[in-house]
Design a protein around this motif. Structure first.
Motif, short mmCIF file in Angstrom:
data_model
loop_
_atom_site.label_atom_id
_atom_site.label_comp_id
_atom_site.label_asym_id
_atom_site.label_seq_id
_atom_site.Cartn_x
_atom_site.Cartn_y
_atom_site.Cartn_z
N PHE A 32 0.82 -1.21 0.00
CA PHE A 32 0.00 0.00 0.00
C PHE A 32 0.86 1.26 0.00
O PHE A 32 0.60 2.21 -0.77
N VAL A 33 1.89 1.30 0.86
CA VAL A 33 2.69 2.52 1.04
C VAL A 33 3.97 2.50 0.19
O VAL A 33 4.24 3.47 -0.52
N ILE A 34 4.75 1.41 0.29
CA ILE A 34 6.05 1.38 -0.38
C ILE A 34 5.91 1.12 -1.88
O ILE A 34 6.51 1.82 -2.70
N TYR A 35 5.10 0.12 -2.26
CA TYR A 35 4.99 -0.25 -3.68
C TYR A 35 4.04 0.65 -4.46
O TYR A 35 4.35 1.07 -5.58
N LEU A 36 2.87 0.94 -3.86
CA LEU A 36 1.85 1.72 -4.59
C LEU A 36 1.89 3.21 -4.26
O LEU A 36 1.16 4.00 -4.87
N GLY A 37 2.71 3.63 -3.28
CA GLY A 37 2.96 5.04 -3.03
C GLY A 37 1.88 5.81 -2.30
O GLY A 37 1.84 7.04 -2.37
N ALA A 38 0.99 5.15 -1.57
CA ALA A 38 -0.04 5.86 -0.82
C ALA A 38 0.59 6.59 0.37
O ALA A 38 1.53 6.09 0.99
N PRO A 39 0.08 7.77 0.75
CA PRO A 39 0.63 8.50 1.90
C PRO A 39 0.24 7.83 3.22
O PRO A 39 -0.73 7.07 3.28
N MET A 40 1.00 8.15 4.29
CA MET A 40 0.77 7.51 5.58
C MET A 40 -0.61 7.83 6.15
O MET A 40 -1.23 6.98 6.79
N TRP A 41 -1.11 9.05 5.93
CA TRP A 41 -2.43 9.38 6.48
C TRP A 41 -3.51 8.52 5.84
O TRP A 41 -4.46 8.10 6.51
N LEU A 42 -3.34 8.22 4.55
CA LEU A 42 -4.32 7.36 3.87
C LEU A 42 -4.18 5.91 4.35
O LEU A 42 -5.18 5.20 4.49
N TYR A 43 -2.94 5.50 4.64
CA TYR A 43 -2.73 4.17 5.20
C TYR A 43 -3.43 4.04 6.55
O TYR A 43 -4.04 3.01 6.86
N GLY A 44 -3.35 5.08 7.37
CA GLY A 44 -4.04 5.06 8.67
C GLY A 44 -5.53 4.87 8.52
O GLY A 44 -6.17 4.09 9.25
N ILE A 45 -6.12 5.57 7.55
CA ILE A 45 -7.56 5.43 7.31
C ILE A 45 -7.87 4.02 6.79
O ILE A 45 -8.87 3.40 7.19
N ALA A 46 -7.02 3.51 5.91
CA ALA A 46 -7.23 2.16 5.37
C ALA A 46 -7.23 1.13 6.48
O ALA A 46 -8.10 0.24 6.53
N GLU A 47 -6.27 1.22 7.41
CA GLU A 47 -6.22 0.26 8.51
C GLU A 47 -7.34 0.49 9.50
O GLU A 47 -7.78 -0.46 10.17
N ALA A 48 -7.82 1.72 9.62
CA ALA A 48 -8.99 1.98 10.45
C ALA A 48 -10.20 1.23 9.90
O ALA A 48 -10.99 0.64 10.65
N ILE A 49 -10.34 1.25 8.57
CA ILE A 49 -11.43 0.52 7.92
C ILE A 49 -11.24 -0.99 8.11
O ILE A 49 -12.18 -1.71 8.46
#
Length: 382
Positions: A32-49
């Motif tokens: 999600f973050v390293i390969y596809l380049g999503a920002p950390m704030w979006l990763y936080g929301i993704a894991e919240a979901i």
């Protein structure tokens, strides 16, 4: 145990499930973050979901298990987990989120009915050992999953096919849970508000305390990403998760066999130890694996305590006909806390990684104080 064979079927089903899907769990933040380049704030929301709403699915699974049969719900949920095997083929962040989310939600959906099935085949005096065995084999499978994932990453094996391999143990896991002779019938109808109120003060206090502990139960993807950022090696990041899981597996078995009071174990070995683990990530991560791995080990011990002592307590205070509901409430208590925690962790991590871990440490301290000052006063010792 009077039904050791059934306990082993349930426990080894958990072993093979984790042998499969934990590879996807550790690879999701990297993809999600390293390969596809999503920002950390979006990763936080993704894991919240994934984790927050996923815990809500566990509550619904507990209700469904009591209403329609625990075996049926457990088998269905376990079968759908296989969707995570296709995570490596995601090409956009939203595809990765959707693929992982479906499998993870149904993993949670089947967990309370599976725990309730374990209570059906054990006596109350056997449940500490049974839940400890379940957790130990569960995490042992996860540790092996992390081992082969780290080795294959080190060998530059394609991620797509690495994750596709996980379908094999997931199929075996579903077959094992399908062979369990428990939970075959519907145990109860719809629950009324009067029944909710009669569930008991101790059960509700456990739910409240685990709600606050949910604020400190961030996705382990954060330490995985922290390790990748400080070491610049994906396989070392994966090993961080392996250290966490190995400690959790070992101490899950130890706690299950021990005679530690459940409430003392939950507060001191679970919640309070979680404070020091998060502080370790905040303060020692610049040292690399020398600082990160010990913090991961401590967090593994803390999670082993919560995963052993919480369901053991619930199994003794929830009505037998509503055991699935009791286990579902245990997960539901964390859902809102976990949802908010991962969202806040992502936002704070975007500013500075240490702020996220300080927040988790403070939340875990609140959980400890609630259990120690509130719960310990209303529950007799021994």
């Amino acid at each position: 145990m009077r039904n050791r064979g059934e306990v082993l079927k349930i426990s080894f089903s958990a072993f093979f499930a984790d042998l499969g899907y934990q590879a996807a769990v550790v690879m999701f933040p990297l993809i999600f973050v390293i390969y596809l380049g999503a920002p950390m704030w979006l990763y936080g929301i993704a894991e919240a979901i994934n984790y927050g709403l996923g815990s809500l699915m566990a509550f619904l699974g507990g209700l469904a298990g009591d209403r329609f049969g625990r075996w049926r719900v457990a088998v269905l949920g376990n079968a759908v987990i296989i969707s995570v095997s296709f995570l490596g083929f995601a090409r956009y962040w939203w595809q990765a989120l959707l693929i992982f989310m479906v499998g993870w939600w149904f993993r949670n959906f089947r967990t309370p009915p599976r725990r309730a099935m374990l209570t059906e085949v054990t006596d109350p005096s056997e449940r500490g050992e049974a839940f400890g065995l379940l957790h130990a084999l569960d995490i042992a499978g996860a540790a092996l999953s992390i081992t082969y994932t780290a080795v294959l990453l080190f060998l530059r094996f394609p991620v797509e096919y690495l994750l596709l391999i996980t379908a094999v143990p997931l199929v075996i896991s579903t077959l094992l849970i399908a062979l369990v002779r428990a939970g075959r019938g519907a145990n109860a109808g719809s629950i009324s508000m009067a029944e909710f109120r009669r569930l008991g003060r101790t059960l509700w206090l456990i739910v409240i305390s685990t709600f606050f502990f949910g604020f400190s139960q961030y996705s382990f993807g954060f330490p995985v990403i922290t390790t990748a950022e400080f070491t610049h090696e994906d396989y070392l990041a994966v090993i961080t998760y392996g250290v966490f899981l190995a400690a959790s597996s070992l101490f899950g078995y130890v706690f299950g066999k021990s005679r530690v009071n459940e409430y003392v174990g939950l507060s001191f070995l679970g919640y309070l130890l979680g404070v020091f683990a998060s502080l370790g990530f905040a303060l020692l991560s610049p040292l690399g694996v020398v600082g990160i791995y010990p913090a991961a080990f401590l967090l593994g011990v803390a999670v082993a305590a919560t995963e052993t002592f919480e369901p053991t307590i619930i199994s003794k205070v929830a009505p037998e006909e509503r055991m699935g509901l009791g286990m579902g409430l245990l997960s539901f208590g964390r859902s809102v806390g976990i949802f908010l925690a991962n969202t806040v962790m992502g936002l704070l991590y975007q500013i500075h990684y240490s702020y996220a871990y300080y927040f988790a440490a403070a939340s875990s301290l609140v959980s400890f104080l609630i259990v120690y000052l509130l719960l310990m006063r209303v529950v007799p010792s021994g």
